[in-house]
Design a protein around this motif. Structure first.
Motif, PDB file in Angstrom:
ATOM      1  N   LYS A  52     -16.676 -26.478  39.894  1.00 44.87           N
ATOM      2  CA  LYS A  52     -16.615 -25.083  39.463  1.00 44.87           C
ATOM      3  C   LYS A  52     -15.342 -24.391  39.956  1.00 44.87           C
ATOM      4  CE  LYS A  52     -21.639 -24.686  39.317  1.00 44.87           C
ATOM      5  NZ  LYS A  52     -22.849 -24.135  39.987  1.00 44.87           N
ATOM      6  N   GLU A  53     -14.890 -24.780  41.160  1.00 48.83           N
ATOM      7  CA  GLU A  53     -13.661 -24.200  41.701  1.00 48.83           C
ATOM      8  C   GLU A  53     -12.437 -24.669  40.922  1.00 48.83           C
ATOM      9  OE1 GLU A  53     -13.016 -22.037  44.434  1.00 48.83           O
ATOM     10  OE2 GLU A  53     -15.130 -21.594  44.080  1.00 48.83           O
ATOM     11  N   LEU A  54     -12.421 -25.932  40.550  1.00 51.34           N
ATOM     12  CA  LEU A  54     -11.270 -26.496  39.853  1.00 51.34           C
ATOM     13  C   LEU A  54     -11.280 -26.180  38.366  1.00 51.34           C
ATOM     14  CD1 LEU A  54     -11.124 -30.020  41.572  1.00 51.34           C
ATOM     15  CD2 LEU A  54      -9.716 -28.010  42.072  1.00 51.34           C
ATOM     16  N   PHE A  55     -12.477 -26.089  37.781  1.00 46.33           N
ATOM     17  CA  PHE A  55     -12.598 -25.824  36.345  1.00 46.33           C
ATOM     18  C   PHE A  55     -13.591 -24.684  36.113  1.00 46.33           C
ATOM     19  CE2 PHE A  55     -11.930 -30.384  37.070  1.00 46.33           C
ATOM     20  CZ  PHE A  55     -10.680 -30.553  36.472  1.00 46.33           C
ATOM     21  N   PRO A  56     -13.237 -23.451  36.504  1.00 40.28           N
ATOM     22  CA  PRO A  56     -14.183 -22.323  36.424  1.00 40.28           C
ATOM     23  C   PRO A  56     -14.641 -21.992  35.011  1.00 40.28           C
ATOM     24  CG  PRO A  56     -11.953 -21.559  36.884  1.00 40.28           C
ATOM     25  CD  PRO A  56     -11.924 -23.049  37.015  1.00 40.28           C
ATOM     26  N   SER A  57     -13.851 -22.325  34.005  1.00 38.93           N
ATOM     27  CA  SER A  57     -14.219 -21.984  32.632  1.00 38.93           C
ATOM     28  C   SER A  57     -15.146 -23.016  31.995  1.00 38.93           C
ATOM     29  CB  SER A  57     -12.955 -21.846  31.764  1.00 38.93           C
ATOM     30  OG  SER A  57     -12.246 -23.073  31.724  1.00 38.93           O
ATOM     31  N   LYS A  58     -15.359 -24.130  32.656  1.00 44.96           N
ATOM     32  CA  LYS A  58     -16.184 -25.213  32.113  1.00 44.96           C
ATOM     33  C   LYS A  58     -17.614 -25.097  32.627  1.00 44.96           C
ATOM     34  CE  LYS A  58     -16.469 -30.293  32.084  1.00 44.96           C
ATOM     35  NZ  LYS A  58     -17.760 -30.395  32.764  1.00 44.96           N
ATOM     36  N   GLU A  59     -18.580 -25.243  31.731  1.00 46.08           N
ATOM     37  CA  GLU A  59     -19.979 -25.251  32.155  1.00 46.08           C
ATOM     38  C   GLU A  59     -20.282 -26.603  32.787  1.00 46.08           C
ATOM     39  OE1 GLU A  59     -24.544 -24.772  30.438  1.00 46.08           O
ATOM     40  OE2 GLU A  59     -22.830 -24.167  29.195  1.00 46.08           O
ATOM     41  N   SER A  60     -20.496 -26.587  34.086  1.00 50.32           N
ATOM     42  CA  SER A  60     -20.623 -27.828  34.842  1.00 50.32           C
ATOM     43  C   SER A  60     -22.034 -28.405  34.778  1.00 50.32           C
ATOM     44  CB  SER A  60     -20.245 -27.578  36.308  1.00 50.32           C
ATOM     45  OG  SER A  60     -20.522 -28.713  37.095  1.00 50.32           O
ATOM     46  N   THR A  61     -22.109 -29.707  34.549  1.00 46.51           N
ATOM     47  CA  THR A  61     -23.391 -30.420  34.597  1.00 46.51           C
ATOM     48  C   THR A  61     -23.352 -31.552  35.626  1.00 46.51           C
ATOM     49  OG1 THR A  61     -22.688 -31.940  32.829  1.00 46.51           O
ATOM     50  CG2 THR A  61     -23.869 -29.932  32.170  1.00 46.51           C
ATOM     51  N   THR A  62     -22.229 -31.699  36.327  1.00 49.20           N
ATOM     52  CA  THR A  62     -22.078 -32.803  37.277  1.00 49.20           C
ATOM     53  C   THR A  62     -23.111 -32.734  38.384  1.00 49.20           C
ATOM     54  OG1 THR A  62     -19.705 -32.840  36.847  1.00 49.20           O
ATOM     55  CG2 THR A  62     -20.473 -33.946  38.829  1.00 49.20           C
ATOM     56  N   GLU A  63     -23.313 -31.545  38.930  1.00 48.64           N
ATOM     57  CA  GLU A  63     -24.285 -31.390  40.010  1.00 48.64           C
ATOM     58  C   GLU A  63     -25.673 -31.824  39.560  1.00 48.64           C
ATOM     59  OE1 GLU A  63     -26.310 -27.779  42.621  1.00 48.64           O
ATOM     60  OE2 GLU A  63     -24.299 -27.527  41.779  1.00 48.64           O
ATOM     61  N   LEU A  64     -26.046 -31.421  38.370  1.00 47.50           N
ATOM     62  CA  LEU A  64     -27.358 -31.787  37.844  1.00 47.50           C
ATOM     63  C   LEU A  64     -27.465 -33.290  37.624  1.00 47.50           C
ATOM     64  CD1 LEU A  64     -30.084 -30.791  36.791  1.00 47.50           C
ATOM     65  CD2 LEU A  64     -29.028 -30.541  34.530  1.00 47.50           C
ATOM     66  N   GLU A  65     -26.414 -33.904  37.111  1.00 47.29           N
ATOM     67  CA  GLU A  65     -26.426 -35.353  36.866  1.00 47.29           C
ATOM     68  C   GLU A  65     -26.593 -36.123  38.171  1.00 47.29           C
ATOM     69  OE1 GLU A  65     -23.100 -36.606  34.557  1.00 47.29           O
ATOM     70  OE2 GLU A  65     -23.344 -35.023  33.073  1.00 47.29           O
ATOM     71  N   LEU A  66     -25.882 -35.658  39.218  1.00 47.94           N
ATOM     72  CA  LEU A  66     -25.985 -36.335  40.510  1.00 47.94           C
ATOM     73  C   LEU A  66     -27.379 -36.186  41.106  1.00 47.94           C
ATOM     74  CD1 LEU A  66     -22.539 -35.352  42.070  1.00 47.94           C
ATOM     75  CD2 LEU A  66     -23.241 -37.628  41.325  1.00 47.94           C
ATOM     76  N   LYS A  67     -27.999 -35.027  40.893  1.00 47.49           N
ATOM     77  CA  LYS A  67     -29.314 -34.789  41.476  1.00 47.49           C
ATOM     78  C   LYS A  67     -30.408 -35.598  40.783  1.00 47.49           C
ATOM     79  CE  LYS A  67     -28.480 -30.269  43.532  1.00 47.49           C
ATOM     80  NZ  LYS A  67     -28.794 -28.823  43.551  1.00 47.49           N
ATOM     81  N   THR A  68     -30.130 -36.075  39.581  1.00 47.91           N
ATOM     82  CA  THR A  68     -31.140 -36.876  38.882  1.00 47.91           C
ATOM     83  C   THR A  68     -31.313 -38.263  39.493  1.00 47.91           C
ATOM     84  OG1 THR A  68     -29.500 -37.671  37.270  1.00 47.91           O
ATOM     85  CG2 THR A  68     -30.739 -35.675  36.696  1.00 47.91           C
ATOM     86  N   ILE A  69     -30.365 -38.685  40.335  1.00 50.07           N
ATOM     87  CA  ILE A  69     -30.445 -40.028  40.929  1.00 50.07           C
ATOM     88  C   ILE A  69     -31.034 -39.997  42.331  1.00 50.07           C
ATOM     89  CG2 ILE A  69     -28.446 -40.758  39.588  1.00 50.07           C
ATOM     90  CD1 ILE A  69     -26.804 -40.673  42.189  1.00 50.07           C
ATOM     91  N   ARG A  70     -31.485 -38.826  42.791  1.00 43.20           N
ATOM     92  CA  ARG A  70     -31.958 -38.726  44.174  1.00 43.20           C
ATOM     93  C   ARG A  70     -33.289 -39.418  44.412  1.00 43.20           C
ATOM     94  NH1 ARG A  70     -31.721 -32.341  44.900  1.00 43.20           N
ATOM     95  NH2 ARG A  70     -32.811 -32.567  42.902  1.00 43.20           N
ATOM     96  N   GLY A  71     -34.079 -39.582  43.373  1.00 50.25           N
ATOM     97  CA  GLY A  71     -35.409 -40.154  43.557  1.00 50.25           C
ATOM     98  C   GLY A  71     -36.387 -39.099  44.012  1.00 50.25           C
ATOM     99  N   ASP A  72     -37.504 -39.540  44.598  1.00 46.48           N
ATOM    100  CA  ASP A  72     -38.539 -38.622  45.035  1.00 46.48           C
ATOM    101  C   ASP A  72     -38.133 -37.932  46.324  1.00 46.48           C
ATOM    102  OD1 ASP A  72     -40.114 -39.332  42.900  1.00 46.48           O
ATOM    103  OD2 ASP A  72     -41.105 -40.956  44.003  1.00 46.48           O
ATOM    104  N   LYS A  73     -38.468 -36.664  46.413  1.00 46.72           N
ATOM    105  CA  LYS A  73     -38.109 -35.888  47.598  1.00 46.72           C
ATOM    106  C   LYS A  73     -39.032 -36.190  48.770  1.00 46.72           C
ATOM    107  CE  LYS A  73     -37.428 -31.134  49.176  1.00 46.72           C
ATOM    108  NZ  LYS A  73     -37.360 -29.719  48.776  1.00 46.72           N
ATOM    109  N   PHE A  74     -40.314 -36.377  48.495  1.00 45.93           N
ATOM    110  CA  PHE A  74     -41.281 -36.439  49.572  1.00 45.93           C
ATOM    111  C   PHE A  74     -41.723 -37.865  49.856  1.00 45.93           C
ATOM    112  CE2 PHE A  74     -41.891 -32.274  47.525  1.00 45.93           C
ATOM    113  CZ  PHE A  74     -41.432 -31.507  48.583  1.00 45.93           C
ATOM    114  N   GLY A  75     -41.557 -38.272  51.102  1.00 44.22           N
ATOM    115  CA  GLY A  75     -42.016 -39.573  51.532  1.00 44.22           C
ATOM    116  C   GLY A  75     -43.392 -39.465  52.166  1.00 44.22           C
ATOM    117  N   LYS A  76     -43.663 -40.313  53.141  1.00 43.38           N
ATOM    118  CA  LYS A  76     -44.980 -40.322  53.764  1.00 43.38           C
ATOM    119  C   LYS A  76     -45.006 -39.507  55.053  1.00 43.38           C
ATOM    120  CE  LYS A  76     -46.132 -44.869  51.883  1.00 43.38           C
ATOM    121  NZ  LYS A  76     -46.531 -46.247  52.180  1.00 43.38           N
ATOM    122  N   ASN A  77     -43.880 -38.942  55.422  1.00 45.75           N
ATOM    123  CA  ASN A  77     -43.812 -38.173  56.652  1.00 45.75           C
ATOM    124  C   ASN A  77     -44.549 -36.852  56.487  1.00 45.75           C
ATOM    125  OD1 ASN A  77     -43.196 -36.826  58.963  1.00 45.75           O
ATOM    126  ND2 ASN A  77     -40.988 -37.184  58.846  1.00 45.75           N
TER     127      ASN A  77
END
Length: 346
Positions: A52-77
């Motif tokens: 967003k800092e480098l390309f402020p005029s572009k609608e960014s989807t990179t953050e969302l794409e990266l977050k799709t690979i995180r897997g499940d948030k909650f483990g057994k803890n």
């Protein structure tokens, strides 16, 4: 790169790299799923911010794409939802938030009246019913193909919102969601009641502001974009995130799309405590109500985790109060040179 290449930088050829790697014994990862999720989240947030800092005029989807690979948030803890990681807002912060996003507020960061009312409805819905952003973005208005997801019950005249879980991917003959990243709820489909204030905000946006967007009559989802001349479209997940980023800048404290869900659960815990103390309900019934309103299954551990966090906070406050009361007594006695304190007046 060649011009600025430093002469003292050591270059490794492929053979040396492989030799260096061979010196290490990589153990199996023992990082908890919660830590992994958090680290990937921080990484995704940084990359998204940088784009967003480098390309402020572009609608960014990179953050969302990266977050799709995180897997499940909650483990057994069992400690993963803890008071130390609480993102719930205090009561005064909620009031400050709702004051800033009110359409008549001078601090409101959006110029368009339609956008102001849309975002005011979004924020109020999230904090009123504790829904996820995906559930919110999937709420439909009445069209030829679908009935509205917000409607009135004939039995008692009360309004409710249908929060649907699955993505609209076109299965079963339904019209597929055209958004690149289709919102989803992750929890069970459910009906959640709306009070008079929420209905008034909803109807104001639906009747007076949403129809002004070009092509709004062809969009089945409630929340849409509002351009001056461009064809509107269903609001995206990245656009939703941007709304809360802009709000946070004005407030000077962070509000995320999930903050409303955390805050709702904290308020529910306090409200349930009062009803239990008055004998109007039991702990088991209140937690069953929480699961129902949040869309969790009967065997879900999420209700217990949110309740545990509230219990931890209550224990923390009691511990502090106990120490403060004890300290008041200690300060009134220790190192006081009144002989009566030690001789009992004898």
């Amino acid at each position: 790169v060649v011009r600025h290449k430093s002469a003292n930088v050591v270059t490794f050829n492929k053979n040396k790299l492989e030799s260096a790697r061979g010196e290490f014994d990589y153990p199996e990862s023992n990082i908890s799923p919660f830590s992994t999720y958090n680290r990937l989240t921080v990484f995704a947030n940084y990359i998204g911010w940088l784009e967003k800092e480098l390309f402020p005029s572009k609608e960014s989807t990179t953050e969302l794409e990266l977050k799709t690979i995180r897997g499940d948030k909650f483990g057994k803890n069992s400690e993963i939802v803890d008071w130390g990681n609480d993102r719930a807002l205090e009561d005064h912060q909620v009031m400050r938030l709702l004051d800033v996003v009110h359409p008549d507020s001078k601090e409101n960061p959006w110029k368009s009246e339609a956008v102001r009312w849309r975002n005011y409805l979004i924020v109020n819905l999230m904090f009123a019913v504790g829904c996820r952003r995906g559930e919110l973005l999937k709420i439909r208005v009445g069209t030829d193909n679908y009935p509205p997801d917000i409607k009135k019950r004939e039995k008692n005249g009360r309004y409710f919102v249908l929060l649907r879980a699955n993505r609209d991917d076109g299965k079963g003959g339904a019209k597929p969601d055209q958004r690149k990243y289709r919102p989803e709820g992750k929890t069970k489909t459910r009906l959640v009641p709306l009070d008079k204030r929420m209905v008034e905000i909803y109807e104001n946006y639906l009747i007076h502001h949403r129809p002004k967007a070009t092509g709004s009559e062809h969009i089945e989802y409630l929340f849409i974009t509002h351009g001056d001349t461009t064809q509107c479209r269903a609001l995206s997940i990245s656009a939703m995130q941007k709304i809360f980023t802009e709000i946070s800048k004005v407030l000077k404290f962070k509000v995320q799309t999930h903050t409303g869900r955390h805050t709702w659960n904290e308020k529910f815990s306090k409200y349930a405590d009062g009803r239990i103390a008055d004998g109007k309900t039991t702990e088991a019934k209140s937690e069953a109500d929480r699961r129902k309103l949040m869309g969790w299954s009967e065997d879900s551990s999420m209700a217990r985790l949110y309740a545990k966090r509230h219990d931890n906070e209550r224990a923390w406050n009691m511990g502090v109060e106990l120490q403060e009361e004890d300290s008041t007594t200690i300060n009134s006695i220790v190192q006081k040179r009144d002989e009566d304190l030690w001789t009992d007046g004898e």
